[in-house]
Scaffold this motif. Structure first.
Motif, PDB file in Angstrom:
ATOM      1  N   PRO A 181      29.619 -27.029  69.595  1.00  0.00           N
ATOM      2  CA  PRO A 181      29.339 -26.918  68.158  1.00  0.00           C
ATOM      3  C   PRO A 181      30.619 -26.781  67.343  1.00  0.00           C
ATOM      4  N   ASN A 182      30.625 -27.414  66.178  1.00  0.00           N
ATOM      5  CA  ASN A 182      31.688 -27.192  65.203  1.00  0.00           C
ATOM      6  C   ASN A 182      31.085 -27.250  63.811  1.00  0.00           C
ATOM      7  N   THR A 183      31.906 -27.099  62.803  1.00  0.00           N
ATOM      8  CA  THR A 183      31.388 -27.029  61.443  1.00  0.00           C
ATOM      9  C   THR A 183      30.704 -28.322  61.009  1.00  0.00           C
ATOM     10  N   GLY A 184      31.065 -29.450  61.628  1.00  0.00           N
ATOM     11  CA  GLY A 184      30.451 -30.719  61.280  1.00  0.00           C
ATOM     12  C   GLY A 184      29.232 -31.054  62.102  1.00  0.00           C
ATOM     13  N   GLY A 185      28.879 -30.188  63.044  1.00  0.00           N
ATOM     14  CA  GLY A 185      27.719 -30.419  63.900  1.00  0.00           C
ATOM     15  C   GLY A 185      28.064 -30.300  65.363  1.00  0.00           C
ATOM     16  N   ALA A 186      28.850 -31.258  65.890  1.00  0.00           N
ATOM     17  CA  ALA A 186      29.200 -31.227  67.318  1.00  0.00           C
ATOM     18  C   ALA A 186      30.473 -32.029  67.545  1.00  0.00           C
ATOM     19  N   GLU A 187      31.232 -31.604  68.513  1.00  0.00           N
ATOM     20  CA  GLU A 187      32.409 -32.353  68.943  1.00  0.00           C
ATOM     21  C   GLU A 187      32.371 -32.472  70.464  1.00  0.00           C
ATOM     22  N   HIS A 188      33.040 -33.498  70.962  1.00  0.00           N
ATOM     23  CA  HIS A 188      33.057 -33.733  72.400  1.00  0.00           C
ATOM     24  C   HIS A 188      34.405 -33.333  72.972  1.00  0.00           C
ATOM     25  N   SER A 189      34.385 -32.756  74.154  1.00  0.00           N
ATOM     26  CA  SER A 189      35.631 -32.351  74.793  1.00  0.00           C
ATOM     27  C   SER A 189      35.465 -32.347  76.307  1.00  0.00           C
ATOM     28  N   LEU A 190      36.504 -32.780  76.996  1.00  0.00           N
ATOM     29  CA  LEU A 190      36.565 -32.683  78.454  1.00  0.00           C
ATOM     30  C   LEU A 190      37.614 -31.662  78.895  1.00  0.00           C
ATOM     31  N   ASP A 191      37.995 -30.783  77.972  1.00  0.00           N
ATOM     32  CA  ASP A 191      38.954 -29.744  78.320  1.00  0.00           C
ATOM     33  C   ASP A 191      38.365 -28.871  79.434  1.00  0.00           C
ATOM     34  N   PRO A 192      39.049 -28.749  80.560  1.00  0.00           N
ATOM     35  CA  PRO A 192      38.448 -28.050  81.709  1.00  0.00           C
ATOM     36  C   PRO A 192      38.113 -26.590  81.438  1.00  0.00           C
ATOM     37  N   SER A 193      38.913 -25.903  80.634  1.00  0.00           N
ATOM     38  CA  SER A 193      38.611 -24.496  80.350  1.00  0.00           C
ATOM     39  C   SER A 193      37.355 -24.373  79.499  1.00  0.00           C
ATOM     40  N   ARG A 194      37.164 -25.286  78.553  1.00  0.00           N
ATOM     41  CA  ARG A 194      35.952 -25.256  77.728  1.00  0.00           C
ATOM     42  C   ARG A 194      34.722 -25.600  78.573  1.00  0.00           C
ATOM     43  N   LEU A 195      34.880 -26.536  79.481  1.00  0.00           N
ATOM     44  CA  LEU A 195      33.764 -26.891  80.358  1.00  0.00           C
ATOM     45  C   LEU A 195      33.373 -25.708  81.234  1.00  0.00           C
TER      46      LEU A 195
ATOM     47  N   GLU B  56      32.517 -40.585  78.607  1.00  0.00           N
ATOM     48  CA  GLU B  56      33.204 -41.722  77.986  1.00  0.00           C
ATOM     49  C   GLU B  56      33.548 -41.460  76.520  1.00  0.00           C
ATOM     50  N   ARG B  57      32.848 -40.509  75.890  1.00  0.00           N
ATOM     51  CA  ARG B  57      33.097 -40.223  74.479  1.00  0.00           C
ATOM     52  C   ARG B  57      34.542 -39.766  74.235  1.00  0.00           C
ATOM     53  N   SER B  58      35.132 -39.056  75.188  1.00  0.00           N
ATOM     54  CA  SER B  58      36.497 -38.551  75.026  1.00  0.00           C
ATOM     55  C   SER B  58      37.540 -39.463  75.646  1.00  0.00           C
ATOM     56  N   LEU B  59      37.112 -40.580  76.215  1.00  0.00           N
ATOM     57  CA  LEU B  59      38.050 -41.441  76.933  1.00  0.00           C
ATOM     58  C   LEU B  59      38.370 -42.739  76.199  1.00  0.00           C
ATOM     59  N   THR B  60      37.538 -43.115  75.238  1.00  0.00           N
ATOM     60  CA  THR B  60      37.663 -44.454  74.653  1.00  0.00           C
ATOM     61  C   THR B  60      38.966 -44.655  73.893  1.00  0.00           C
TER      62      THR B  60
ATOM     63  N   ALA C  37      26.661 -37.728  83.370  1.00  0.00           N
ATOM     64  CA  ALA C  37      25.629 -38.496  82.678  1.00  0.00           C
ATOM     65  C   ALA C  37      26.343 -39.455  81.736  1.00  0.00           C
ATOM     66  N   VAL C  38      26.318 -40.740  82.068  1.00  0.00           N
ATOM     67  CA  VAL C  38      27.122 -41.739  81.357  1.00  0.00           C
ATOM     68  C   VAL C  38      26.187 -42.679  80.606  1.00  0.00           C
ATOM     69  N   TRP C  39      26.299 -42.711  79.294  1.00  0.00           N
ATOM     70  CA  TRP C  39      25.437 -43.568  78.485  1.00  0.00           C
ATOM     71  C   TRP C  39      25.878 -45.023  78.568  1.00  0.00           C
ATOM     72  N   ASP C  40      27.198 -45.266  78.495  1.00  0.00           N
ATOM     73  CA  ASP C  40      27.726 -46.633  78.558  1.00  0.00           C
ATOM     74  C   ASP C  40      28.712 -46.717  79.714  1.00  0.00           C
ATOM     75  N   THR C  41      28.234 -47.172  80.846  1.00  0.00           N
ATOM     76  CA  THR C  41      29.071 -47.205  82.054  1.00  0.00           C
ATOM     77  C   THR C  41      30.223 -48.196  81.929  1.00  0.00           C
TER      78      THR C  41
END
Length: 252
Positions: A40-54, A78-82, A115-119
């Motif tokens: 969650p963030n102020t805009g709704g949601a953000e994506h992160s693959l930071d290992p500590s956050r995970l 894939e959201r954080s990799l593009t 869980a990958v939406w666009d492989t």
């Protein structure tokens, strides 16, 4: 029904708490999977693959659920990799996978995966030397194009994934599709009075080949119909012919 799939981000990041409150003492009787990667963030949601956050998200999931989930999946990695180079994506995805491997080792879950939406978006990442996931969840069913089905096959082979799970077999609930298209010929006769939706769901286990297919609904009757469809047999020859036709159409 013996398995539940959810995600930290569902229901406005309240899904774990709501599920624990609703299911109460029944929850330990289910096999439970969840997903982490959105925050969650102020805009709704953000994506992160930071290992500590995970790691913190997995620990929070166990607290909110009142039990450790059986499987934890990276939610749409894939959201954080593009926007990254292949090497940068490789390093980031690798650290995220290691965080989930460590969580499983430490007893916070039994298995891990993605869980990958666009492989297709993971195709540029060098996956051969990353930890292989126990589970790869991907889009499944007739509404998945042949390009995505092919990229899924490559991904699970290169990444040496364990089980494949399907998701979104109805393409987000677009019911009109099944008014125009009848998937029942993909079942072996007799169809035992199954509906088009039931046939679409059952065939989704073969597009691609999957050990489980996740669906969402607020209608218990709908779930009962889908459970009933599990007894139907799929005509795998018809499915193979369908895939060949899709390949031929793409090449023409």
């Amino acid at each position: 029904m013996t398995a539940l799939d959810t995600a930290a981000a569902y229901l406005g990041f309240r899904s774990h708490a709501v599920l624990a409150e609703t299911a109460a003492d029944l929850l330990p009787k289910f096999t439970l999977s969840t997903k982490v990667g959105f925050f969650p963030n102020t805009g709704g949601a953000e994506h992160s693959l930071d290992p500590s956050r995970l790691r913190l998200a997995i620990e929070k999931a166990a607290r909110e659920l009142g039990r450790e989930p059986d499987t934890v999946l990276l939610h749409n990695p894939e959201r954080s990799l593009t926007s990254l180079s292949p090497d940068e994506g490789h390093a980031l995805l690798g650290s995220a996978c290691t965080a989930l491997v460590d969580a499983a080792r430490d007893g916070l879950c039994r298995a891990w995966g993605a869980a990958v939406w666009d492989t297709r978006l993971l195709g540029v990442i060098r996956l051969e030397d990353l930890p292989p996931p126990d589970v790869l969840m991907v889009r499944a069913g007739f509404l998945v194009g042949i390009e995505l089905l092919d990229s899924t096959t490559v991904l699970r082979n290169v990444w040496q994934a364990g089980e494949t799970w399907g998701m979104s077999p109805f393409g987000g609930g677009n019911g009109k599709v099944w008014e125009d298209f009848d998937p029942r010929p993909f079942l072996r006769t007799p169809h035992d009075g199954l509906s088009r939706a039931q046939a679409a769901f059952r065939t989704a286990f073969h597009l691609p080949s999957a050990a489980a297919v996740a669906v969402s609904t607020d209608n218990p009757g709908h779930l009962a119909q889908l459970v009933q469809a599990l007894g139907a047999k799929v005509d795998t020859t018809a499915v193979s012919q369908y895939l060949r036709a899709l390949h031929g159409h793409r090449q023409s």
